[in-house]
Design an enzyme around this catalytic site. Structure first.
Site, PDB file in Angstrom:
ATOM      1  N   CYS A 254      54.176  41.062  28.198  1.00 63.76           N
ATOM      2  CA  CYS A 254      52.776  41.035  27.765  1.00 63.76           C
ATOM      3  C   CYS A 254      52.051  42.311  28.190  1.00 63.76           C
ATOM      4  O   CYS A 254      51.276  42.880  27.439  1.00 63.76           O
ATOM      5  CB  CYS A 254      52.054  39.835  28.350  1.00 63.76           C
ATOM      6  SG  CYS A 254      52.791  38.249  27.935  1.00 63.76           S
TER       7      CYS A 254
ATOM      8  N   ARG B 143      30.292  38.177  46.427  1.00 63.52           N
ATOM      9  CA  ARG B 143      29.591  39.407  46.772  1.00 63.52           C
ATOM     10  C   ARG B 143      28.937  39.217  48.134  1.00 63.52           C
ATOM     11  O   ARG B 143      28.499  38.128  48.464  1.00 63.52           O
ATOM     12  CB  ARG B 143      28.515  39.718  45.747  1.00 63.52           C
ATOM     13  CG  ARG B 143      28.879  39.409  44.280  1.00 63.52           C
ATOM     14  CD  ARG B 143      27.667  39.697  43.465  1.00 63.52           C
ATOM     15  NE  ARG B 143      27.534  39.296  42.095  1.00 63.52           N
ATOM     16  CZ  ARG B 143      27.676  38.121  41.551  1.00 63.52           C
ATOM     17  NH1 ARG B 143      28.104  37.099  42.257  1.00 63.52           N
ATOM     18  NH2 ARG B 143      27.389  37.914  40.295  1.00 63.52           N
TER      19      ARG B 143
ATOM     20  N   CYS C 167      51.006  35.460  29.044  1.00 66.09           N
ATOM     21  CA  CYS C 167      51.963  34.381  29.327  1.00 66.09           C
ATOM     22  C   CYS C 167      51.979  33.995  30.794  1.00 66.09           C
ATOM     23  O   CYS C 167      52.569  32.974  31.150  1.00 66.09           O
ATOM     24  CB  CYS C 167      53.361  34.731  28.819  1.00 66.09           C
ATOM     25  SG  CYS C 167      54.451  35.499  30.041  1.00 66.09           S
TER      26      CYS C 167
ATOM     27  N   LYS D 120      19.371  36.540  35.591  1.00 64.77           N
ATOM     28  CA  LYS D 120      20.231  37.548  34.995  1.00 64.77           C
ATOM     29  C   LYS D 120      21.315  36.838  34.195  1.00 64.77           C
ATOM     30  O   LYS D 120      21.883  35.856  34.641  1.00 64.77           O
ATOM     31  CB  LYS D 120      20.846  38.381  36.120  1.00 64.77           C
ATOM     32  CG  LYS D 120      21.364  39.712  35.675  1.00 64.77           C
ATOM     33  CD  LYS D 120      21.744  40.550  36.900  1.00 64.77           C
ATOM     34  CE  LYS D 120      22.522  41.779  36.452  1.00 64.77           C
ATOM     35  NZ  LYS D 120      22.960  42.606  37.548  1.00 64.77           N
TER      36      LYS D 120
ATOM     37  N   HIS E 283      29.190  52.529  38.119  1.00 64.73           N
ATOM     38  CA  HIS E 283      27.785  52.533  37.712  1.00 64.73           C
ATOM     39  C   HIS E 283      27.166  53.923  37.775  1.00 64.73           C
ATOM     40  O   HIS E 283      27.583  54.750  38.585  1.00 64.73           O
ATOM     41  CB  HIS E 283      26.966  51.640  38.655  1.00 64.73           C
ATOM     42  CG  HIS E 283      27.324  50.197  38.599  1.00 64.73           C
ATOM     43  ND1 HIS E 283      26.943  49.390  37.561  1.00 64.73           N
ATOM     44  CD2 HIS E 283      28.013  49.416  39.451  1.00 64.73           C
ATOM     45  CE1 HIS E 283      27.392  48.158  37.786  1.00 64.73           C
ATOM     46  NE2 HIS E 283      28.046  48.144  38.922  1.00 64.73           N
TER      47      HIS E 283
ATOM     48  N   SER F 269      27.794  44.600  44.868  1.00 66.86           N
ATOM     49  CA  SER F 269      28.735  44.966  43.804  1.00 66.86           C
ATOM     50  C   SER F 269      28.775  46.460  43.525  1.00 66.86           C
ATOM     51  O   SER F 269      29.668  46.953  42.866  1.00 66.86           O
ATOM     52  CB  SER F 269      28.379  44.206  42.528  1.00 66.86           C
ATOM     53  OG  SER F 269      27.013  44.333  42.266  1.00 66.86           O
TER      54      SER F 269
ATOM     55  N   CYS G 224      58.470  36.369  32.348  1.00 66.38           N
ATOM     56  CA  CYS G 224      58.967  37.312  33.356  1.00 66.38           C
ATOM     57  C   CYS G 224      58.755  36.845  34.780  1.00 66.38           C
ATOM     58  O   CYS G 224      59.194  37.513  35.713  1.00 66.38           O
ATOM     59  CB  CYS G 224      58.279  38.665  33.179  1.00 66.38           C
ATOM     60  SG  CYS G 224      56.538  38.626  33.667  1.00 66.38           S
TER      61      CYS G 224
END
Lengths: 410, 478
Positions: free
Chosen positions: B421, B330, B456, B269, B69, B356, B461
């Site tokens: 992926c 949070r 996936c 928000k 931020h 945050s 994997c």
């Protein structure tokens, strides 16, 4: 720096479809036919399915895969494993990574045979915690059959389509008790004998009209929450859950290449000669229709090899195509582009729900091209075939062809 | 310089070392790890970090919105505003030096109704009061031009070009790595159950034995109030505020160019849509005040609500595959600002209420806390710079190992893709397992390498990655 290479045909993916395409082309005398496979072994998904039923006389998956590999290699195709195709440099040039380095491979024709995968838990938006013990059939089979890993003690299997019963086999071999098969449909979607065997001989309950809504447990899975269509909820204790089926095409390369995609299959749109919207780029196998049996994919591969060969000889490519669309409860049709000069092999359809005594209509711009009825129901997750004798009546300058299916009487 | 000091230990099981530490930091999240790294710049003190989890960053630090931020919307004049502003500058430089993935994509606060549109000038003014001058108001045409896939109805936006996206996991890991290499002992799997005072020492009773330290830093995040109460203080309470987030597949990345922030209004928000440094798209978070500090599960309602809000912002996003659903808590308190306090008589500093913004503020927080420890008597002198650390390149804005011919030529393991992926190679997994703070779980390995983090989710994997983690056998034949 990348090593630049040129081949006649580059096939991406060494499963039954890709290998059969390569075998056909190499046998027809096309010079350099190369198959690249990102896995360490070629053969595709059948390698992980030790059950029989991959051919006549009780062929197992690994045997079938081996046969596909041998056929391609014996025909003269070059098979390279451990090579990951990572993107497109130009319309017929692909970038690849392997322990030998970076390559840039240009071909006269590219065949995408990248297959399909099951949708995992996250893609199905199942809520809850993120514990260990959550599998797809693909991961389950590789974990047990290939790596001999411990799976768990008591499992819930999500899905009741053919692959779900393959997952049951693997769980049984791994010594995992199966608490239940859970399907949101009112019935299973597997061959009757398979389902009866699971229920009667192995005592696995089938819970229909039910969905897994939440996973429970920290560290390790402790159970799942179920909700029945009528709103009732229940908690099933288990330390393992296997999300089976709900196959989707592995379409990343097709999308990165800007190919026209079919909104239904979510694979590249192709005509019945496996031609995509890009000149020289073909697609074959379960990337077109997730999923059909390995034998279907291999059969397509041999058909595709003839189409690729024709293109290599005459260089033709259809300038335009009429899209084929479906309406609910149809999920998709494949192939899904109509071009003028194509062979007539019919279409495979998929429904999202059971449709008794289905009535089928094919129209273009309101004009009926074909109508048919079937006595047997259309079953989700199972193929429903439509003949293609009506394609000659399609107006190549008209709108999309629409395939619709509805329940008949009785 | 601290380079000549013996490296610390990473201990996850067994008996704890019989050492009296000068400082014990409770909590190995991004804040605790940053503090340990900062303190380890000084050659004197012996430092331990204790955490209940078996890895660093296992609490709030691992499940956030991954944004670096500017602090444009902080409460002007607050400690948070200052530390976020300073921390942003410090972390941006540190990330560049350490190879932590960062992309300066900028943010747009998009107004979807008249009330939100009316709130934008106030936010612009607040940004200026926070010392941030680069923000500006833009009209609907410019919004559309800059975000062509946005849903219909955007009325305007506040453009905040300084906002960036960052990898929160690599940040925490970089701090912890440097701390350990500079001599800090990292004691994981060590839940603090009680803190006694004895002869000028804090005696921390943990699930694995006793840790003694002269000074204590409470950086326990969600549990900072609990640890404070063990010290006999009751200055604040932590109310976990759950944020559920959806992560969309890399094929969605082309749909969004900026961080699309919601405009806060009296009605609450909304949610954000943001790219990630790994090339995914995030949608979230929800904001649910809870009592349970372990409630990190997602809910059906939460997921459905996010999808509904996301559909309005970026309709095409909903057609893409979701690769992860996660929920973070949070560490909200009843107070507006951070709760950071030093207590001379107790030789301790509490770092509470780090919400945050803690990731952005982490390096400034660490400097601030080191200053407070000095104030309460800890002898901190001769600060040096730790040896630089180079973190794995898991961000998409820079070449990944599979794309580098030079790396593969030197070591073919970087050409052997295991996780298709996310294109994670055997070499990267091997490096993570041999690193200073190695992973002990599949999740820990995923956060370090991205392995199994793609669409996936291990279909291809999963088994092989597990085999590599467990260090065991290769394929068996059956």
């Amino acid at each position: 720096m990348s090593v630049e290479r040129f081949v006649d045909v580059l096939v991406v993916g060494a499963g039954p479809a890709g290998l059969a395409t390569a075998a056909g082309l190499a046998a027809a005398g096309v010079g350099e036919v190369e198959v690249v496979e990102r896995d360490q072994e070629a053969g595709g998904a059948p390698r992980h399915c030790p059950n029989r039923g991959f051919g006549r006389f009780g062929t197992t998956g690994p045997q079938y895969a081996e046969r596909c590999v041998t056929a391609a290699v014996n025909a003269g195709a070059v098979l390279r494993t451990g090579v990951s195709v990572t993107g497109w440099a130009s319309p017929l040039t692909l970038d690849a990574t392997s322990p030998r380095g970076l390559e840039r491979i240009t071909a006269r024709a590219v065949v995408l045979a990248t297959g399909a995968r099951e949708r995992p838990r996250a893609a199905r938006l199942v809520a809850g915690t993120r514990p260990a013990g959550v599998f797809t059939t693909g991961e389950l089979q590789r974990s047990f059959h290939r790596h001999g890993q411990h799976i768990g003690t008591r499992a819930v299997v999500v899905g009741a389509e053919p692959v779900s019963f393959a997952a049951l086999d693997t769980l049984r071999q791994a010594g995992v008790e199966v608490a239940a098969l859970v399907t949101g449909h009112p019935r299973h979607q597997a061959p009757r004998a398979r389902a009866a065997d699971a229920r009667l001989r192995h005592g696995v309950p089938l819970l229909t009209d039910a969905t897994v809504t939440e996973l429970l447990g920290r560290g390790r899975l402790s159970g799942v929450l179920l909700r029945h269509r009528d709103g009732r909820t229940a908690r099933l204790a288990c330390d393992t859950v296997v999300f089976t089926g709900e196959f989707v095409p592995d379409h990343e390369l097709a999308r990165r290449g800007g190919l026209t995609m079919d909104p239904g299959t979510r694979g590249p749109a192709v005509d019945s000669a496996f031609r995509t919207a890009h000149r020289g780029v073909f697609a074959v196998g379960n990337v077109l229709h997730a999923v059909e049996p390995a034998r279907t994919a291999a059969h397509e591969g041999s058909l595709a090899s003839a189409a690729v060969l024709r293109h290599l000889l005459d260089g033709d490519w259809p300038p335009a195509a009429v899209p084929v669309r479906v309406t609910p409860p149809l999920a998709w049709a494949a192939p899904n582009r109509l071009t003028v000069d194509e062979p007539d092999d019919g279409f495979t359809l998929r429904v999202t729900e059971f449709v008794p005594s289905p009535r089928l209509t094919v129209t273009q711009d309101g004009r009926e091209l074909f109508r048919a009825r079937r006595r047997r129901p259309a079953v989700p997750n199972r193929p429903f075939r439509v003949p293609g004798q009506w394609t000659g009546r399609v107006d190549p300058r008209g709108g999309a062809v629409l395939i619709a299916l509805s329940a008949g009487r009785g | 310089m601290t380079g000549d000091r013996a490296a610390g230990r990473v201990l996850r099981r067994g008996a704890l070392p019989d050492v009296t530490y000068d400082v014990c930091v409770v909590g190995a999240g991004v804040v605790g790890s940053a503090i340990a790294r900062e303190l380890a710049r000084h050659p004197g003190p012996r430092i331990a970090v204790v955490d209940a989890a078996d890895d660093v960053g296992e609490g709030t630090s691992k499940a956030n919105t991954a944004i670096l931020h500017t602090g444009f919307d902080a409460v002007p004049g607050s400690l948070e505003a200052r530390l976020v502003r300073e921390g942003q500058r410090l972390l941006a430089a540190y990330a560049a030096e350490s190879g932590i993935p960062v992309e300066p994509v900028g943010a747009l606060l998009v107004a979807w109704d008249d009330e939100q549109l009316a709130a934008l000038p106030g936010l612009l003014e607040k940004a200026v009061r926070n010392g941030y001058d680069a923000a500006r108001l833009i009209g609907p045409d410019e919004v559309r031009a800059r975000e062509p896939h946005l849903g219909p109805g955007a009325l305007g936006a506040l453009d905040v070009p300084g906002e960036s996206i960052i990898c929160p996991w690599t940040t925490t890991l970089a701090y912890a790595t440097q701390a350990v290499r500079s001599g800090v002992d990292l004691l994981l799997g060590c839940r603090v159950e009680r803190i006694d005072a004895a002869e000028g020492l804090h005696v921390l009773r943990t699930g694995r034995g006793v840790v003694r330290a002269r000074y204590l830093v409470n950086a326990a995040g969600l549990h900072a109030d609990t640890v404070d109460r063990m010290l006999g203080r009751d200055d604040f309470g932590v109310t976990p505020r759950r944020g559920q987030l959806l992560v969309f597949d890399k094929l969605a990345r082309g749909l969004v160019r900026h961080i699309l922030l919601p405009v806060p209004t009296a009605l609450g928000k909304g949610v954000l849509v943001a790219p990630t440094v790994y090339g995914n798209v995030l949608l979230g978070p929800t904001a649910e005040d809870l009592d349970d500090k372990t409630a990190t599960g997602s809910t059906e309602e939460g997921i459905a609500g996010l999808r509904e809000k996301g559909r309005r912002i970026l309709p095409a996003l909903l057609d893409e595959e979701v690769t992860a659903v996660y929920a973070g808590l949070r560490a909200a308190t009843e107070h507006e600002d951070y709760r950071i306090s030093a207590h001379k008589e107790q030789r301790c500093v509490t770092v509470g209420g780090i919400r945050s913004t803690g990731l952005t503020a982490s390096l400034a927080l660490a400097e601030h806390v080191a200053g407070l420890l000095g104030d309460v008597g800890l002898d901190l002198k001769d600060a040096g710079e730790p040896d630089p650390v180079r973190m794995p390149a898991i961000g998409e804005a820079f070449p990944r190992p599979y794309q580098r011919a030079d790396l593969i030529a030197a070591d073919p393991a970087y050409g052997a893709v295991v996780c298709h992926c996310e294109r994670v190679t055997r070499g990267e997994i091997r490096d993570a397992l041999a690193s200073t703070v190695p992973p002990v779980s599949l999740d820990g390995l995923r956060r370090r390498t991205r392995a199994r983090g793609g669409r996936c989710q291990g279909f291809f994997c999963g088994a092989e990655v597990r085999a590599l983690l467990e260090g065991g056998e290769g394929p068996v034949s059956r």
